[in-house]
Design a protein around this motif. Sequence first.
Motif, PDB file in Angstrom:
ATOM      1  N   PRO A   4     -42.611  13.515  41.226  1.00 56.71           N
ATOM      2  CA  PRO A   4     -41.445  14.079  41.917  1.00 56.71           C
ATOM      3  C   PRO A   4     -40.298  14.245  40.920  1.00 56.71           C
ATOM      4  N   LEU A   5     -39.636  15.374  41.015  1.00 57.68           N
ATOM      5  CA  LEU A   5     -38.530  15.621  40.088  1.00 57.68           C
ATOM      6  C   LEU A   5     -37.264  14.930  40.583  1.00 57.68           C
ATOM      7  N   ARG A   6     -36.483  14.459  39.642  1.00 58.83           N
ATOM      8  CA  ARG A   6     -35.222  13.811  40.001  1.00 58.83           C
ATOM      9  C   ARG A   6     -34.074  14.777  39.715  1.00 58.83           C
ATOM     10  N   PRO A   7     -32.996  14.684  40.490  1.00 58.99           N
ATOM     11  CA  PRO A   7     -31.825  15.518  40.187  1.00 58.99           C
ATOM     12  C   PRO A   7     -31.304  15.197  38.792  1.00 58.99           C
ATOM     13  N   VAL A   8     -30.816  16.223  38.115  1.00 64.26           N
ATOM     14  CA  VAL A   8     -30.223  16.003  36.799  1.00 64.26           C
ATOM     15  C   VAL A   8     -28.873  15.297  36.961  1.00 64.26           C
ATOM     16  N   ASP A   9     -28.376  14.728  35.879  1.00 62.96           N
ATOM     17  CA  ASP A   9     -27.036  14.147  35.859  1.00 62.96           C
ATOM     18  C   ASP A   9     -26.086  15.226  35.325  1.00 62.96           C
ATOM     19  N   PRO A  10     -25.304  15.860  36.222  1.00 64.32           N
ATOM     20  CA  PRO A  10     -24.490  17.007  35.777  1.00 64.32           C
ATOM     21  C   PRO A  10     -23.537  16.654  34.629  1.00 64.32           C
ATOM     22  N   SER A  11     -23.131  15.384  34.556  1.00 64.85           N
ATOM     23  CA  SER A  11     -22.159  15.032  33.515  1.00 64.85           C
ATOM     24  C   SER A  11     -22.780  15.109  32.124  1.00 64.85           C
ATOM     25  N   PRO A  57     -29.340  20.421  40.494  1.00 65.26           N
ATOM     26  CA  PRO A  57     -30.680  20.921  40.144  1.00 65.26           C
ATOM     27  C   PRO A  57     -31.680  19.786  39.919  1.00 65.26           C
ATOM     28  N   LEU A  58     -32.929  20.099  40.197  1.00 66.10           N
ATOM     29  CA  LEU A  58     -34.012  19.121  40.023  1.00 66.10           C
ATOM     30  C   LEU A  58     -34.671  19.279  38.665  1.00 66.10           C
ATOM     31  N   GLY A  59     -34.727  18.203  37.929  1.00 70.62           N
ATOM     32  CA  GLY A  59     -35.521  18.177  36.705  1.00 70.62           C
ATOM     33  C   GLY A  59     -34.811  18.719  35.476  1.00 70.62           C
ATOM     34  N   SER A  60     -34.244  19.921  35.598  1.00 72.41           N
ATOM     35  CA  SER A  60     -33.601  20.557  34.446  1.00 72.41           C
ATOM     36  C   SER A  60     -32.685  21.670  34.946  1.00 72.41           C
ATOM     37  N   ARG A 101     -30.804  19.300  50.127  1.00 73.31           N
ATOM     38  CA  ARG A 101     -30.971  18.981  48.707  1.00 73.31           C
ATOM     39  C   ARG A 101     -31.731  20.123  48.039  1.00 73.31           C
ATOM     40  N   ALA A 102     -31.757  20.094  46.695  1.00 71.31           N
ATOM     41  CA  ALA A 102     -32.545  21.083  45.969  1.00 71.31           C
ATOM     42  C   ALA A 102     -34.020  20.843  46.230  1.00 71.31           C
ATOM     43  N   LEU A 103     -34.771  21.917  46.398  1.00 61.54           N
ATOM     44  CA  LEU A 103     -36.221  21.820  46.589  1.00 61.54           C
ATOM     45  C   LEU A 103     -36.988  22.336  45.380  1.00 61.54           C
ATOM     46  N   TYR A 104     -36.494  23.410  44.830  1.00 64.76           N
ATOM     47  CA  TYR A 104     -37.166  24.012  43.679  1.00 64.76           C
ATOM     48  C   TYR A 104     -36.820  23.215  42.427  1.00 64.76           C
ATOM     49  N   GLY A 105     -37.722  23.223  41.461  1.00 63.79           N
ATOM     50  CA  GLY A 105     -37.426  22.620  40.175  1.00 63.79           C
ATOM     51  C   GLY A 105     -36.679  23.595  39.296  1.00 63.79           C
ATOM     52  N   GLY A 106     -36.129  23.076  38.206  1.00 65.48           N
ATOM     53  CA  GLY A 106     -35.491  23.942  37.224  1.00 65.48           C
ATOM     54  C   GLY A 106     -36.528  24.809  36.530  1.00 65.48           C
ATOM     55  N   LEU A 107     -36.029  25.807  35.810  1.00 68.32           N
ATOM     56  CA  LEU A 107     -36.918  26.758  35.143  1.00 68.32           C
ATOM     57  C   LEU A 107     -37.897  26.055  34.199  1.00 68.32           C
ATOM     58  N   LEU A 108     -37.437  25.033  33.514  1.00 67.78           N
ATOM     59  CA  LEU A 108     -38.293  24.340  32.551  1.00 67.78           C
ATOM     60  C   LEU A 108     -39.085  23.208  33.197  1.00 67.78           C
ATOM     61  N   THR A 109     -38.836  22.951  34.476  1.00 68.42           N
ATOM     62  CA  THR A 109     -39.517  21.857  35.180  1.00 68.42           C
ATOM     63  C   THR A 109     -39.947  22.341  36.562  1.00 68.42           C
ATOM     64  N   PRO A 110     -40.906  23.260  36.622  1.00 71.08           N
ATOM     65  CA  PRO A 110     -41.291  23.813  37.924  1.00 71.08           C
ATOM     66  C   PRO A 110     -41.836  22.726  38.854  1.00 71.08           C
ATOM     67  N   ALA A 111     -41.532  22.900  40.122  1.00 72.70           N
ATOM     68  CA  ALA A 111     -42.000  21.922  41.113  1.00 72.70           C
ATOM     69  C   ALA A 111     -42.904  22.620  42.109  1.00 72.70           C
ATOM     70  N   GLY A 125     -41.386  34.584  44.112  1.00 70.46           N
ATOM     71  CA  GLY A 125     -40.870  34.060  42.860  1.00 70.46           C
ATOM     72  C   GLY A 125     -41.328  32.652  42.581  1.00 70.46           C
ATOM     73  N   TRP A 126     -42.007  32.025  43.576  1.00 71.19           N
ATOM     74  CA  TRP A 126     -42.481  30.681  43.372  1.00 71.19           C
ATOM     75  C   TRP A 126     -43.241  30.578  42.053  1.00 71.19           C
ATOM     76  N   PRO A 127     -43.168  29.509  41.219  1.00 66.38           N
ATOM     77  CA  PRO A 127     -42.485  28.263  41.571  1.00 66.38           C
ATOM     78  C   PRO A 127     -40.989  28.261  41.287  1.00 66.38           C
ATOM     79  N   SER A 128     -40.464  29.393  40.843  1.00 64.16           N
ATOM     80  CA  SER A 128     -39.017  29.462  40.636  1.00 64.16           C
ATOM     81  C   SER A 128     -38.377  30.091  41.856  1.00 64.16           C
TER      82      SER A 128
END
Length: 474
Positions: A4-11, A57-60, A101-111, A125-128
């Motif tokens: 499971p992808l985790r949300p990124v830390d925006p900071s 965003p999730l993952g990236s 919450r975000a469902l899709y992964g980031g471009l570099l971390t498809p979910a 467009g899945w997985p993006s």
Amino acid sequence: MNQPLRPVDPSTIPELSGRFEPVQTEIDAADLVVRGRLPGDLVGSYLRNGPNPRFTPLGSYTYPLEGDGMIHGLWLEDGRARYANRWVHTRGMAAEEEAGRALYGGLLTPAFVDMALLGPDPDPGWPSRLDPFINVVRHAGRYLALEEGTLPYEITSELATVGRYDFGGALAGMCAHPKVDPFTGEMVLFRYDVEEPYLAWGVIGPDGTVTRPLTPVPGVDQAFMIHDFAVTEHFVVLVIGPGVLDMEAMLSGGAVLQWRPELGTRVAVIPRDGSPGIRWMDTEAFWLWHIANAYETDEGGELRIVVDFPWWSGLGFVMGDGPPIRGALARATVDPGRGRIDLVHVEERATEFPRIDDRRLGRRHRFFTVVGHSGRAELVRGEHDQLIRVDTASGESLIFDCGAVVGEAVFAPRPGGTEELDGYYLAFVSSLDVERSARVVIWDAADFPAPPLAEVLIPQRVPNGLHGNWFAAT
Ligand SMILES: [Fe+2]
């Protein structure tokens, strides 16, 4: 990928913080405060798109390649100004809002998104996600928010989302930088894909119907990322830099976008009338995101195509720890007859967001604007503080130091005028201080780089964004 992808830390992500930090409110504001005086003949709207993630965003998160699109609009009429901003409310974003919450992964971390969460008719467009965050254009009376490769989303002139738009089922997707020929009214576009045909081009007629369905470009045997192109009176010009899309690498955890300089950069010149005779030219590897303009010229009875653009030595953010990339203002003179390109660095200056007076699109231009970087320490990657106008006849560049972060500038012609500088430049600007306050700055193009005519204060932050256009009142 199965974790499971985790949300990124925006900071920790510069493009989610500071002047890039997304705004989470959609507002309407009338009778904006204006410093200076708004030109009375400037009547219409300036709409600008950019990525503005609704959820963490999730993952990236890779800027500027993803993110929910948000359009910021400034309307001018009777010397008064109003503002509104709206997300492009895609089905993917609706599904995420439903989930909270975000469902899709980031471009570099498809979910692998649970399809049950996406509803009965999810955006393709899945997985993006389908994220129309790059540009907003008007053609045949229709306003379209654009990403590249995917379908547009239609919006109203007041930024309400209408829905996904596929030209009556005739188009599977398009680029983010279509060209509207000011003489024919046609909208010419291209589309790259990760599967065959890897590259195609097409035409939308002035009435909005597809007159040339997506037509494969022969000779392209793998997937390249191609962000922009050029159109002249008779030709489509595609510049294919060695930014290769590698889906297998992505699915095994590698980089989806890879820099392969050994492939060189190729240029295709394609007759717009559909006649055979595509000409290919090869040159040393370089990269471009955007083209200011291209036009045909006659050299002793022989065709040349002149292309002005910000040149880059590489594809910055995918090159990892490689050598730093260099930028320049470049002019390529293409000789399709001999299959040659003459590439000249007009100025060793790193710039972006080139724009012309669009009434000259595909025809000879003299001037274009770009944004550049003074070296101010406060700026982060992707930010600029100078508006620069390049005179291709004299070779002179005029610089206005904004003392703030300035985005792409658009040219708004003065109604009734025809000269190339007879009009105004408009750009969103954000202050360097902690307030990050936003304004739209308006210059008299004929008087540039004299101080602006007016600055319209926007009553909320406007994050750094991408492309927009001036839409004169109709
Ligand atoms: Fe772009």
